[in-house]
Scaffold this active site. Structure first.
Site, short mmCIF file in Angstrom:
data_model
loop_
_atom_site.label_atom_id
_atom_site.label_comp_id
_atom_site.label_asym_id
_atom_site.label_seq_id
_atom_site.Cartn_x
_atom_site.Cartn_y
_atom_site.Cartn_z
N ILE A 12 0.84 -1.15 0.16
CA ILE A 12 -0.06 -0.05 -0.09
C ILE A 12 0.77 1.31 0.03
CG2 ILE A 12 -1.60 1.06 1.31
CD1 ILE A 12 -2.49 -1.50 2.66
N CYS A 13 0.40 2.41 -0.99
CA CYS A 13 1.15 3.45 -0.81
C CYS A 13 0.11 4.39 -1.12
CB CYS A 13 2.30 3.60 -1.77
SG CYS A 13 1.62 3.74 -3.43
N HIS A 14 0.20 5.81 -1.41
CA HIS A 14 -0.57 6.85 -1.68
C HIS A 14 -1.45 6.51 -2.87
CE1 HIS A 14 -1.35 11.39 -2.23
NE2 HIS A 14 -2.42 10.99 -1.52
#
Length: 107
Positions: free
Chosen positions: A64-66
């Site tokens: 998960i990231c932005h």
């Protein structure tokens, strides 16, 4: 590598009979302080190479990231290092905030 949408991840997390995936948040600490998916573990992208031994190679790992670009790079890196159950969250926490949890702060 697999890809998962925010609603698909929400359903996976909510499933009573499934094994919970390991949610690997690769954003920077200030980003995680702004918002994060409950249950995710923060491990900034640049620290992953030095922390591979802390990750379970047999676990289902959701990166998960932005917006999904950094997590995609980490997912590729994990696969290249012997992790076989790696998934990227398409659209990242931004998609989560828009599609699953509209009360989540965004940036």
């Amino acid at each position: 590598m697999q890809h998962l949408t925010a609603p698909e991840l929400a359903a996976l997390i909510a499933a009573p009979d499934g094994a919970a995936p390991f949610l690997l948040d690769v954003r920077e600490p200030w980003e995680v302080q702004t918002c994060q998916i409950q249950g995710s573990v923060s491990m900034p992208m640049n620290t992953i190479p030095g922390q591979l031994d802390q990750l379970d190679r047999d676990a289902s790992i959701i990166c998960i990231c932005h917006h999904g670009a950094r997590s995609l790079r980490v997912a590729h890196f994990l696969e290249a290092n012997g992790f076989s159950r790696v998934t990227n969250l398409t659209g990242g926490v931004h998609a989560w905030a828009q599609q699953v949890d509209p009360a989540m702060p965004t940036y």
